[in-house]
Write a protein that holds these residues in place. Structure first.
Motif, PDB file in Angstrom:
ATOM      1  N   ALA A  94       0.849  -1.204   0.000  1.00  0.00           N
ATOM      2  CA  ALA A  94       0.000   0.000   0.000  1.00  0.00           C
ATOM      3  C   ALA A  94       0.882   1.252   0.000  1.00  0.00           C
ATOM      4  O   ALA A  94       0.618   2.223  -0.714  1.00  0.00           O
ATOM      5  CB  ALA A  94      -0.914  -0.010   1.227  1.00  0.00           C
ATOM      6  N   GLY A  95       1.957   1.204   0.805  1.00  0.00           N
ATOM      7  CA  GLY A  95       2.852   2.361   0.884  1.00  0.00           C
ATOM      8  C   GLY A  95       3.527   2.630  -0.445  1.00  0.00           C
ATOM      9  O   GLY A  95       3.589   3.777  -0.908  1.00  0.00           O
ATOM     10  N   ASP A  96       4.005   1.578  -1.102  1.00  0.00           N
ATOM     11  CA  ASP A  96       4.714   1.771  -2.375  1.00  0.00           C
ATOM     12  C   ASP A  96       3.753   2.248  -3.468  1.00  0.00           C
ATOM     13  O   ASP A  96       4.082   3.133  -4.257  1.00  0.00           O
ATOM     14  CB  ASP A  96       5.416   0.476  -2.800  1.00  0.00           C
ATOM     15  N   LEU A  97       2.538   1.671  -3.489  1.00  0.00           N
ATOM     16  CA  LEU A  97       1.562   2.126  -4.486  1.00  0.00           C
ATOM     17  C   LEU A  97       1.185   3.586  -4.229  1.00  0.00           C
ATOM     18  O   LEU A  97       1.089   4.391  -5.158  1.00  0.00           O
ATOM     19  CB  LEU A  97       0.313   1.235  -4.441  1.00  0.00           C
ATOM     20  N   GLY A  98       1.001   3.921  -2.951  1.00  0.00           N
ATOM     21  CA  GLY A  98       0.669   5.306  -2.605  1.00  0.00           C
ATOM     22  C   GLY A  98       1.796   6.245  -2.999  1.00  0.00           C
ATOM     23  O   GLY A  98       1.568   7.347  -3.521  1.00  0.00           O
ATOM     24  N   TRP A  99       3.021   5.813  -2.792  1.00  0.00           N
ATOM     25  CA  TRP A  99       4.210   6.603  -3.139  1.00  0.00           C
ATOM     26  C   TRP A  99       4.250   6.859  -4.646  1.00  0.00           C
ATOM     27  O   TRP A  99       4.764   7.854  -5.118  1.00  0.00           O
ATOM     28  CB  TRP A  99       5.424   5.800  -2.666  1.00  0.00           C
ATOM     29  N   ARG A 100       3.651   5.924  -5.400  1.00  0.00           N
ATOM     30  CA  ARG A 100       3.564   6.087  -6.858  1.00  0.00           C
ATOM     31  C   ARG A 100       2.302   6.853  -7.275  1.00  0.00           C
ATOM     32  O   ARG A 100       2.008   6.994  -8.460  1.00  0.00           O
ATOM     33  CB  ARG A 100       3.548   4.718  -7.548  1.00  0.00           C
ATOM     34  N   GLY A 101       1.498   7.228  -6.286  1.00  0.00           N
ATOM     35  CA  GLY A 101       0.278   7.987  -6.585  1.00  0.00           C
ATOM     36  C   GLY A 101      -0.869   7.110  -7.047  1.00  0.00           C
ATOM     37  O   GLY A 101      -1.846   7.592  -7.640  1.00  0.00           O
ATOM     38  N   ILE A 102      -0.771   5.809  -6.821  1.00  0.00           N
ATOM     39  CA  ILE A 102      -1.826   4.890  -7.269  1.00  0.00           C
ATOM     40  C   ILE A 102      -2.871   4.737  -6.173  1.00  0.00           C
ATOM     41  O   ILE A 102      -2.560   4.535  -5.003  1.00  0.00           O
ATOM     42  CB  ILE A 102      -1.225   3.508  -7.620  1.00  0.00           C
ATOM     43  N   ASN A 103      -4.105   4.813  -6.604  1.00  0.00           N
ATOM     44  CA  ASN A 103      -5.225   4.678  -5.704  1.00  0.00           C
ATOM     45  C   ASN A 103      -5.369   3.216  -5.245  1.00  0.00           C
ATOM     46  O   ASN A 103      -5.409   2.317  -6.066  1.00  0.00           O
ATOM     47  CB  ASN A 103      -6.446   5.144  -6.537  1.00  0.00           C
ATOM     48  N   CYS A 104      -5.380   2.995  -3.944  1.00  0.00           N
ATOM     49  CA  CYS A 104      -5.552   1.622  -3.469  1.00  0.00           C
ATOM     50  C   CYS A 104      -6.216   1.607  -2.098  1.00  0.00           C
ATOM     51  O   CYS A 104      -6.243   2.622  -1.386  1.00  0.00           O
ATOM     52  CB  CYS A 104      -4.229   0.862  -3.438  1.00  0.00           C
ATOM     53  N   THR A 105      -6.754   0.442  -1.764  1.00  0.00           N
ATOM     54  CA  THR A 105      -7.394   0.256  -0.457  1.00  0.00           C
ATOM     55  C   THR A 105      -6.810  -0.975   0.201  1.00  0.00           C
ATOM     56  O   THR A 105      -6.651  -2.007  -0.446  1.00  0.00           O
ATOM     57  CB  THR A 105      -8.923   0.059  -0.642  1.00  0.00           C
ATOM     58  N   LEU A 106      -6.477  -0.846   1.467  1.00  0.00           N
ATOM     59  CA  LEU A 106      -5.988  -2.010   2.224  1.00  0.00           C
ATOM     60  C   LEU A 106      -7.016  -2.333   3.295  1.00  0.00           C
ATOM     61  O   LEU A 106      -7.424  -1.449   4.062  1.00  0.00           O
ATOM     62  CB  LEU A 106      -4.630  -1.693   2.866  1.00  0.00           C
ATOM     63  N   ILE A 107      -7.440  -3.595   3.346  1.00  0.00           N
ATOM     64  CA  ILE A 107      -8.299  -4.003   4.453  1.00  0.00           C
ATOM     65  C   ILE A 107      -7.550  -5.000   5.336  1.00  0.00           C
ATOM     66  O   ILE A 107      -6.813  -5.852   4.845  1.00  0.00           O
ATOM     67  CB  ILE A 107      -9.657  -4.588   4.002  1.00  0.00           C
ATOM     68  N   GLU A 108      -7.738  -4.863   6.631  1.00  0.00           N
ATOM     69  CA  GLU A 108      -7.060  -5.740   7.605  1.00  0.00           C
ATOM     70  C   GLU A 108      -8.084  -6.121   8.667  1.00  0.00           C
ATOM     71  O   GLU A 108      -8.769  -5.261   9.221  1.00  0.00           O
ATOM     72  CB  GLU A 108      -5.867  -4.979   8.222  1.00  0.00           C
ATOM     73  N   LYS A 109      -8.163  -7.402   8.959  1.00  0.00           N
ATOM     74  CA  LYS A 109      -9.199  -7.829   9.908  1.00  0.00           C
ATOM     75  C   LYS A 109      -8.846  -7.492  11.347  1.00  0.00           C
ATOM     76  O   LYS A 109      -9.727  -7.386  12.199  1.00  0.00           O
ATOM     77  CB  LYS A 109      -9.517  -9.316   9.735  1.00  0.00           C
ATOM     78  N   GLY A 110      -7.566  -7.311  11.655  1.00  0.00           N
ATOM     79  CA  GLY A 110      -7.168  -6.903  13.005  1.00  0.00           C
ATOM     80  C   GLY A 110      -7.331  -5.399  13.185  1.00  0.00           C
ATOM     81  O   GLY A 110      -7.769  -4.684  12.275  1.00  0.00           O
ATOM     82  N   ASP A 111      -6.953  -4.926  14.375  1.00  0.00           N
ATOM     83  CA  ASP A 111      -7.121  -3.484  14.632  1.00  0.00           C
ATOM     84  C   ASP A 111      -5.822  -2.701  14.430  1.00  0.00           C
ATOM     85  O   ASP A 111      -5.745  -1.516  14.759  1.00  0.00           O
ATOM     86  CB  ASP A 111      -7.666  -3.255  16.061  1.00  0.00           C
ATOM     87  N   GLY A 112      -4.801  -3.360  13.920  1.00  0.00           N
ATOM     88  CA  GLY A 112      -3.562  -2.645  13.611  1.00  0.00           C
ATOM     89  C   GLY A 112      -2.502  -2.759  14.686  1.00  0.00           C
ATOM     90  O   GLY A 112      -1.377  -2.312  14.501  1.00  0.00           O
ATOM     91  N   THR A 113      -2.870  -3.363  15.830  1.00  0.00           N
ATOM     92  CA  THR A 113      -1.843  -3.556  16.848  1.00  0.00           C
ATOM     93  C   THR A 113      -1.201  -4.930  16.633  1.00  0.00           C
ATOM     94  O   THR A 113      -1.849  -5.864  16.177  1.00  0.00           O
ATOM     95  CB  THR A 113      -2.415  -3.484  18.280  1.00  0.00           C
ATOM     96  N   VAL A 114       0.070  -5.010  16.971  1.00  0.00           N
ATOM     97  CA  VAL A 114       0.791  -6.272  16.792  1.00  0.00           C
ATOM     98  C   VAL A 114       0.806  -6.999  18.125  1.00  0.00           C
ATOM     99  O   VAL A 114       1.338  -6.483  19.112  1.00  0.00           O
ATOM    100  CB  VAL A 114       2.234  -6.007  16.310  1.00  0.00           C
ATOM    101  N   GLY A 115       0.184  -8.156  18.182  1.00  0.00           N
ATOM    102  CA  GLY A 115       0.162  -8.938  19.419  1.00  0.00           C
ATOM    103  C   GLY A 115       1.580  -9.395  19.755  1.00  0.00           C
ATOM    104  O   GLY A 115       2.292  -8.776  20.537  1.00  0.00           O
ATOM    105  N   GLN A 116       1.988 -10.453  19.115  1.00  0.00           N
ATOM    106  CA  GLN A 116       3.353 -10.920  19.342  1.00  0.00           C
ATOM    107  C   GLN A 116       4.189 -10.655  18.084  1.00  0.00           C
ATOM    108  O   GLN A 116       3.856 -11.174  17.017  1.00  0.00           O
ATOM    109  CB  GLN A 116       3.388 -12.411  19.684  1.00  0.00           C
ATOM    110  N   PRO A 117       5.256  -9.859  18.215  1.00  0.00           N
ATOM    111  CA  PRO A 117       6.056  -9.571  17.010  1.00  0.00           C
ATOM    112  C   PRO A 117       6.712 -10.846  16.482  1.00  0.00           C
ATOM    113  O   PRO A 117       7.198 -11.655  17.263  1.00  0.00           O
ATOM    114  CB  PRO A 117       7.121  -8.595  17.508  1.00  0.00           C
TER     115      PRO A 117
END
Ligand SMILES: Cc1cc2nc3c(=O)[nH]c(=O)nc-3n(C[C@H](O)[C@H](O)[C@H](O)COP(=O)(O)OP(=O)(O)OC[C@H]3O[C@@H](n4cnc5c(N)ncnc54)[C@H](O)[C@@H]3O)c2cc1C
Length: 557
Positions: free
Chosen positions: A21-44
């Motif tokens: 998502a970051g690289d596509l955004g850096w290129r100006g490309i429209n994209c959507t990322l969905i993640e089922k978690g809340d963004g916190t990392v339980g165990q790295p």
């Protein structure tokens, strides 16, 4: 998520989905990322960002954030093999703290220690810095359909239960080892589904170093009379530790009591510690038979699963998405050829096969005392020959483990041999290296690094479009290539470089570098038919139908 149409829909917000998502955004490309978690990392899981990945972070402008993300950069990075922390030390490989490690001559960057609970937030900020990216947590992919002209995905908001349909030109499954995307595509994984069952325990203990007489280290490997049985990793270089209890091919569920007893055995005396999390997991050596079906792709752990020995898992996944991102961007922008996306699997699948194989060999070496004849007297303080046996064994183990600690050739020396969008120049393929790396601008290779000014690397020239490097005082004319690229809207910049070192490194007067920083073509003069060159590197020319054999890829690497 107000828009229901996006150019690229990414499933999974682990490090690989976030990087895409970051690289596509850096290129100006429209994209959507969905993640089922809340963004916190339980165990790295991951904690080592390899040198090539750090070169990508440099391109994205996030090196400072990685360095200041939270790992104690003054913590020594030694790896040592011991009976217990209060027992015998067999040997050690010394590495400086991150703050003192210097980049090797082959790169403007060095590897970094930055566990996932620190790295994911850096990537999240990078993603959020792009207005063209939409990031939706607590959102689960239910199913998708690859239709004529696009993909339709049914997703569910986990907090509200609401379902909705998202449409995209392309869908990329970065949804981890149990990938629903891969499963729905019916893509089989090939390899070994169980190398070992292992249990990871993160525990907190302030000043663990004060409880023993060994020099501090990033990683300790514990060897008992039964062989290698556990490892301990300084997961934040401060007060948190990851203890991995290495099992075998049998699944077992450990009680907290058993886990505690093992940690105390490793330290060699009772002490107070707080268990933060326990995560049983399976070590695997698997690669997907295909990386794509129609408009749907897989990347990262969804496409390959590896033993962490060597730290290749996420780093291989980052190669996947940097390879795929510019190709998707080219398709969305309209200059990518009809066959461009076929090259993703052709280029990245062999890299994964090599890397997961190397990781398994590292595991085999680390565990080899299990199968080697261990001399039981080594563990007996009364035995007069014990010290000599330990020294002899320790030297052998130290020597054997070097291949895992020094793997620059795996990180930088991958090559897209046989890619349909790389024009080989007739020079022989150099042998694959592991602990060394010989820079080369041979097509298919990573365009090498040379300093071209104060703090400025050749690598800083690459990223957004193609770059034609012209070398020497009177470089060959290249306007017809520029015109050919412009006629199909392929972004191409021409940059002239001079200097003995850089000219020697690139070895031809013209070198064409792709947006991912890999060499696409090189020669001393342009070919007569520049349109064919442009069409080849942008994937507009159908490649010879290859008898694509997964077994052949495995045999080759
Ligand atoms: C102990 C250990 C140590 C490691 N150390 C290293 C290391 O030092 N260096 C290294 O390079 N690699 C390392 N690895 C490997 C590395 O952690 C993985 O390769 C990496 O996390 C893979 O990232 P990913 O984004 O592909 O998958 P994941 O990190 O698994 O992320 C997948 C994401 O997809 C989401 N998801 C799944 N299904 C859905 C769905 N239906 N809808 C929405 N979201 C979904 C999940 O919630 C998850 O967040 C290590 C692994 C382990 C186990």
């Amino acid at each position: 998520m107000s828009n229901t149409h996006t150019s690229v829909l990414i499933i999974g917000g682990g490090p690989i989905g976030l990087a895409l998502a970051g690289d596509l955004g850096w290129r100006g490309i429209n994209c959507t990322l969905i993640e089922k978690g809340d963004g916190t990392v339980g165990q790295p899981k991951m904690d080592m960002i390899g040198i090539r990945s750090m070169e990508f972070c440099r391109r994205w402008g996030i090196v400072d954030q990685v360095e200041s993300a939270g790992y104690n950069r003054d913590y020594p990075q030694d790896c040592a093999w011991v009976t217990t922390l209060n027992g015998y030390e067999f040997g050690r490989e010394c590495f400086p703290p991150m703050s003192q490690e210097k980049p090797p001559i082959h790169s403007p960057q060095k590897r970094e220690r930055c566990p996932q609970n620190f790295f994911d937030p850096v990537l999240q900020r990078f993603v959020r810095s792009s207005s063209s990216v939409s990031l939706a947590y607590n959102t689960d992919l239910l199913e998708f359909e690859d239709q004529e002209g696009g993909v339709e995905a049914h997703v569910r908001d986990i907090l509200t239960g609401e379902t909705r349909v998202l449409r995209a030109d392309y869908l990329v499954g970065c949804d981890g080892g149990a990938s629903k995307v891969r499963q729905q595509l019916g893509i089989e994984m090939v390899g070994d589904a169980v190398l070992t069952y292992t249990t990871n325990i993160i525990f907190r203990c302030q000043d663990l170093e004060q409880l023993h007489d060994k020099k501090p280290g990033y990683r300790f490997i514990f060897i008992g009379s039964e062989g290698t049985w556990a490892t301990l990793v300084a997961i934040n270089g401060r007060d948190q530790w990851r203890f991995s209890l290495i099992g075998d091919g049998q699944k077992r569920t450990l009680t907290e009591e058993e886990v505690r007893a093992s940690i105390i055995r490793a330290v060699g005396k009772p002490f107070d510690f707080e268990i933060l999390s326990i995560l049983p997991w399976v070590r695997r050596q698997l690669v997907a038979r295909h990386y794509r079906k129609g408009r749907v792709f897989i990347a990262g752990d969804a496409a390959h699963l590896t033993s962490p020995t060597g730290g290749f898992g996420m780093n291989t996944g980052l190669l996947d998405v940097v390879n795929l991102s510019w190709k998707l961007a080219a398709m969305v922008e309209g200059w990518g050829g009809a066959h461009l996306l076929e090259s993703y699997e052709a280029e990245q699948l062999p890299v994964a096969v090599r890397n997961v194989g190397e990781a398994t060999e590292n595991l085999r070496r680390m565990l080899s005392p299990r199968i080697a004849e261990l001399n039981p007297s080594m563990f007996d303080s009364e035995d007069s020959g014990a010290e000599a046996a330990r020294i002899e064994y320790g030297q052998r183990y130290t020597e054997m483990m070097r291949r895992e600690w020094f793997s620059i050739g795996v990180h930088l020396g991958y090559v897209y041999e046989g890619s349909p969008i790389v024009v080989l120049d007739g020079t022989p393929r150099p042998p694959l290296e592991t602990s060394s790396y010989t820079p080369t601008a041979r097509p298919g290779s990573r365009a090498p690094h040379a300093w071209i000014g104060e703090g400025r690397s050749t690598l800083d020239l690459f990223g957004k479009g193609f770059v034609l490097l012209r070398f020497g005082a009177n470089p060959p004319p290249a306007n017809i290539l520029k015109d050919a690229a412009a006629s199909v809207k392929m972004p191409l910049q021409i940059i002239d470089l001079q200097g003995e070192e850089v000219e020697k490194l690139y070895a031809r007067r013209l070198v064409l570098v792709r947006p991912d920083g890999q060499v696409a073509w090189r020669a001393d003069a342009l070919p007569e038919d520049v349109s064919t060159l442009v069409d080849t590197v942008r994937g507009a020319i159908p490649s010879e139908p290859q008898e694509y054999s997964f077994q052949a890829v495995i045999a080759e690497v």
